[in-house]
Write an enzyme that holds these catalytic residues in place. Structure first.
Site, PDB file in Angstrom:
ATOM      1  N   GLY A 203       0.819  -1.209   0.000  1.00  0.00           N
ATOM      2  CA  GLY A 203       0.000   0.000   0.000  1.00  0.00           C
ATOM      3  C   GLY A 203       0.850   1.255   0.000  1.00  0.00           C
ATOM      4  N   GLY A 205       0.568   5.568   1.158  1.00  0.00           N
ATOM      5  CA  GLY A 205      -0.131   6.711   1.722  1.00  0.00           C
ATOM      6  C   GLY A 205       0.480   7.993   1.200  1.00  0.00           C
ATOM      7  N   LYS A 224       5.957   0.834   7.716  1.00  0.00           N
ATOM      8  CA  LYS A 224       5.698   2.103   7.027  1.00  0.00           C
ATOM      9  C   LYS A 224       7.033   2.808   6.822  1.00  0.00           C
ATOM     10  CE  LYS A 224       1.190   2.984   9.223  1.00  0.00           C
ATOM     11  NZ  LYS A 224       0.480   3.882  10.157  1.00  0.00           N
ATOM     12  N   ASP A 307     -10.645  10.562  10.450  1.00  0.00           N
ATOM     13  CA  ASP A 307     -10.856   9.947   9.133  1.00  0.00           C
ATOM     14  C   ASP A 307     -11.270   8.484   9.299  1.00  0.00           C
ATOM     15  OD1 ASP A 307     -11.064   9.889   6.379  1.00  0.00           O
ATOM     16  OD2 ASP A 307      -8.956   9.423   6.049  1.00  0.00           O
TER      17      ASP A 307
END
Length: 485
Positions: A203, A205, A224, A307
């Site tokens: 993924g 971001g 991350k 969020d």
């Protein structure tokens, strides 16, 4: 030129004229500047809608047309507040002030029409201005409080701390890092991610790329890695069974990398939309209640997620939900402070509360609204329902038509479960009230989910009334065409 794009540009031009006029008004200065502030946020939202192509959605055309008229009216009223303007004599002082407040409300409602026009979930990111701010809230001052950097605050509030992160300065020692976090070497992370291979990339971001890694003991983790120039930081002292846990960190030349627990079942969004196995009601209720527990925990830590959505809920191997933070920052509120105002907007269209979209207001009730939308999306996802409208609009329509029971297969839900689904829909509608004061606290939500007591009656939002009138007009139009044939 595309009609939608032309409308956005026309509205933007009028908005600029309003902001210029508001700077030179001689009366009703407060009302005029409130309009200018709201319009400033509106133009940023419209610019984003145009850049992402959302402004071209068919549901937006009527909203943009109405917004043009509202903006023209706002410009006329603001100009009337200029002492030497020729149209000022057309308004009495009392009526002008009343009309200014009404047009400000109308602008807010048009913004709501835009945000809830479709069932789409797309993240909004608006450019912000950041000012110096306050220290760590008292509710998070622990023996490890020294690991917090001096925070930045946004807007006029001095009671916001915009960082639940550890951010290391170059050459600094990480002596204050909590003992439960493991420090990994860069070589260990390289081995775990197979040298950050494409096969391990899972993924991306706005601030980081996300890799799956395997530690020497076989433990699967998420790593991350910050993009160049970005310090992503990581949450401190957030440990709860329904919040994704941080396991450790690694100091890299690009910045600090974060190691988190891996969720083998992916996100709630993936399970609802992509899994061939349909969620039954007990599993769905377990997930909903777990999210509420996680959110209640964050609020006890003075954290506003801002969020909350299906993509930010991960599911572990035992089908327990865990709240994930997809951005670097969480909002912290001082004890005794109920809300703050920010110029920033990093949220998801359709999930964010109206006060956040229109005025940048953030409070604990912001996440309650987003939880309500998430609850509705989870319910109709469980039923594999296809929606072409916002879930709040859908929920009010099926509630008033008393069709909720008809939408769920009696072979997969017994009568008691359908009753609980109806109750869950009502709880979601209470959570998504337009006024924050009308929403329950997340603690009250948990009591509602676990109890059988009669629920308060929610108020129908005005933007759903607009949708109902539009639907009735369209139905009447179709009936007329049928008669003519």
């Amino acid at each position: 030129m595309d009609i939608a794009v032309g409308s956005v540009r026309q509205i933007t031009q009028v908005a600029m004229a309003i902001k210029v006029a508001a700077d030179t008004v001689q009366k009703n200065k407060s009302d005029c500047r409130k309009i200018a502030a709201r319009i400033n946020r509106l133009t940023a939202v419209l610019s984003w809608l145009e850049s992402t192509g959302m402004a071209r959605h068919p549901a937006m055309s009527a909203m943009l047309e109405e917004l043009e008229g509202t903006m023209d009216q706002a410009l006329t009223l603001v100009k009337a507040c200029q002492e030497k303007n020729g149209i000022a004599h057309l308004f009495s002082a009392k009526s002008l002030s009343k009309d200014l407040r009404q047009v400000n409300q109308d602008i807010s409602e048009r913004m709501m029409d835009a945000m809830f026009a479709t069932s789409a979930q797309v993240t909004i990111t608006l450019v912000t201005q950041i000012q110096e701010g306050a220290l760590v809230p008292a509710c998070l001052q622990t023996q490890d409080a020294g690991i917090f950097e001096r925070s930045t605050a946004i807007g006029p509030s001095e009671c916001i701390n915009y960082c639940v992160e550890i951010v290391f300065e170059e050459g600094s020692e990480d002596v204050n890092v909590p003992s439960y976090l493991t420090k990994f070497s860069f070589s260990e992370i390289e081995v775990a991610t197979n040298n950050f291979s494409e096969q391990n990339l899972i993924g991306e971001g706005s601030l980081f790329t996300i890799y799956k890694g395997v530690l020497p003991d076989g433990c699967e983790v998420v790593i991350k890695r910050p993009r160049a120039g970005c310090d992503i930081g990581f949450p401190v002292q957030l440990q709860h069974e329904n919040v994704v846990a941080t396991l450790g960190y690694c100091l890299d030349g690009l910045g600090e990398m974060v190691v988190e627990e891996y969720m083998p079942n992916g996100t709630l969004s993936e399970i609802i939309k992509g899994s061939p196995r349909r969620l039954d009601w007990p599993s769905t209720f377990h997930i909903i209640r777990g999210i509420a527990h996680g959110l209640a925990y964050l609020q006890t830590m003075c954290v506003v997620h801002s969020d909350l959505k299906l993509d930010n809920i991960f599911i572990d191997s035992r089908m327990n939900p865990k709240i994930f933070s997809s951005e670097r920052f969480k909002i912290l509120l001082e004890q005794g402070v109920t809300e703050i105002v920010t110029e920033e907007s990093v949220s998801t269209m359709g999930n964010a509360p109206p006060e956040y979209i229109t005025d940048g207001i953030i409070s604990m009730k912001s996440d309650v609204f987003s939880f309500g939308v998430l609850l509705l999306r989870t319910l109709f996802g469980m039923g594999r329902l296809e929606l072409d409208q916002h879930p709040i609009v859908w929920a009010w329509e099926v509630k008033e038509a008393q069709r909720i029971k008809d939408l769920f297969n009696s072979s997969s839900c017994d009568e008691s479960e359908i009753t609980e689904i109806v109750r869950g829909t009502d709880i979601a509608l209470l959570c998504t009230q337009m006024e924050p004061s009308d929403r329950p606290s997340i603690t009250d939500v948990l009591k509602m989910l676990n109890g059988k007591e009669k629920l308060p009656v929610p108020k129908r939002p005005r933007f759903t009334e607009n949708k109902r009138r539009e639907a009735a007009a369209e139905e009447e139009k179709q009936e007329e065409h049928a008669v003519l044939r």
